[in-house]
Scaffold this motif. Structure first.
Motif, PDB file in Angstrom:
ATOM      1  N   ASP A 206      73.409  40.060 -27.111  1.00  0.00           N
ATOM      2  CA  ASP A 206      73.549  40.300 -25.680  1.00  0.00           C
ATOM      3  C   ASP A 206      74.482  39.293 -24.989  1.00  0.00           C
ATOM      4  N   ARG A 207      75.152  38.423 -25.775  1.00  0.00           N
ATOM      5  CA  ARG A 207      76.085  37.441 -25.208  1.00  0.00           C
ATOM      6  C   ARG A 207      77.299  37.283 -26.118  1.00  0.00           C
TER       7      ARG A 207
ATOM      8  N   GLY B 258      62.583  32.474 -30.750  1.00  0.00           N
ATOM      9  CA  GLY B 258      62.191  32.910 -29.415  1.00  0.00           C
ATOM     10  C   GLY B 258      62.029  34.414 -29.303  1.00  0.00           C
ATOM     11  N   GLY B 259      62.252  35.124 -30.406  1.00  0.00           N
ATOM     12  CA  GLY B 259      62.090  36.575 -30.393  1.00  0.00           C
ATOM     13  C   GLY B 259      63.197  37.302 -29.667  1.00  0.00           C
ATOM     14  N   GLY B 260      64.399  36.700 -29.602  1.00  0.00           N
ATOM     15  CA  GLY B 260      65.532  37.340 -28.925  1.00  0.00           C
ATOM     16  C   GLY B 260      66.026  38.563 -29.680  1.00  0.00           C
ATOM     17  N   ALA B 261      67.106  39.123 -29.176  1.00  0.00           N
ATOM     18  CA  ALA B 261      67.668  40.348 -29.741  1.00  0.00           C
ATOM     19  C   ALA B 261      68.318  40.123 -31.095  1.00  0.00           C
ATOM     20  N   GLY B 262      68.444  38.897 -31.504  1.00  0.00           N
ATOM     21  CA  GLY B 262      69.117  38.595 -32.758  1.00  0.00           C
ATOM     22  C   GLY B 262      70.577  38.268 -32.520  1.00  0.00           C
TER      23      GLY B 262
ATOM     24  N   PHE C  12      75.285  50.445 -32.562  1.00  0.00           N
ATOM     25  CA  PHE C  12      74.185  49.869 -33.336  1.00  0.00           C
ATOM     26  C   PHE C  12      72.937  49.694 -32.469  1.00  0.00           C
ATOM     27  N   GLN C  13      73.126  49.280 -31.232  1.00  0.00           N
ATOM     28  CA  GLN C  13      72.002  49.074 -30.328  1.00  0.00           C
ATOM     29  C   GLN C  13      71.494  50.374 -29.703  1.00  0.00           C
TER      30      GLN C  13
END
Length: 180
Positions: free
Chosen positions: A153-154, A58-62, A170-171
């Motif tokens: 992100d979770r 889904g192309g999420g943040a990983g 890191f982000q």
């Protein structure tokens, strides 16, 4: 007929001396131990791995691999101590393999080196980022109770504060710190 002693024996038993001598001796030993930590304890090195899974269709943040230890609460990065004759990268790869069964492939990238001074120790932790890995994720069941990938992100609520700080660094949400 049995004789009953009427005076204190010349050589009291060791248990009779316990309250009078052991408390001050234990305090002295405790202070000696603390002095040894502050003066003579050698520098120790540890490693941690920020192991990423970027395969989200889904192309999420990983996602990031976190572990839950049997002896300390919260979720942490995999890692541990550096052995004698072992490079930092070798130690990080070994720890990840031992703790969760994954093989870190391709060159993990250095991320940061952090100082940790607790209880008189002089510990330093090198953190690496690894995107290439193989194997089946499985906690060792002794030291590591659980290992899972979490979306960046979770994160779980009980992720350790230091792990949260490293992820924020890191982000790019926080500057790199010097202390763990």
């Amino acid at each position: 007929m049995t004789a009953t002693p009427t005076s204190t024996p010349r050589n009291p038993s060791p248990t009779a001396l316990r309250p009078a001598l052991t408390t001050p001796l234990m305090r002295l030993a405790w202070h000696g131990r603390n002095m040894w930590h502050w003066v003579a304890r050698p520098l120790t090195m540890g490693v941690r791995g920020i192991i990423l899974d970027d395969s989200d269709p889904g192309g999420g943040a990983g996602s990031v691999l976190l572990i839950r230890h049997s002896y300390v609460g919260g979720w942490h990065f995999p890692g541990g101590g550096v052995g004698k004759g072992e490079s930092l990268v070798e130690a990080m790869r070994r720890e990840v393999r031992e703790e969760v069964g994954l093989t870190v492939e391709s060159g993990p990238q250095p991320f940061g080196v952090y100082a940790r001074f607790r209880h008189g120790a002089s510990d330093h932790v090198a953190v690496f980022v690894a995107r290439g890995w193989s194997g089946t994720l499985q906690a060792d069941g002794m030291e590591i109770l659980e290992a899972r990938f979490f979306p960046l992100d979770r994160l779980p609520e009980d992720t350790s504060p230091a792990t949260r700080r490293r992820i924020a660094e890191f982000q790019g949400r926080e500057p790199l710190a010097e202390r763990w």
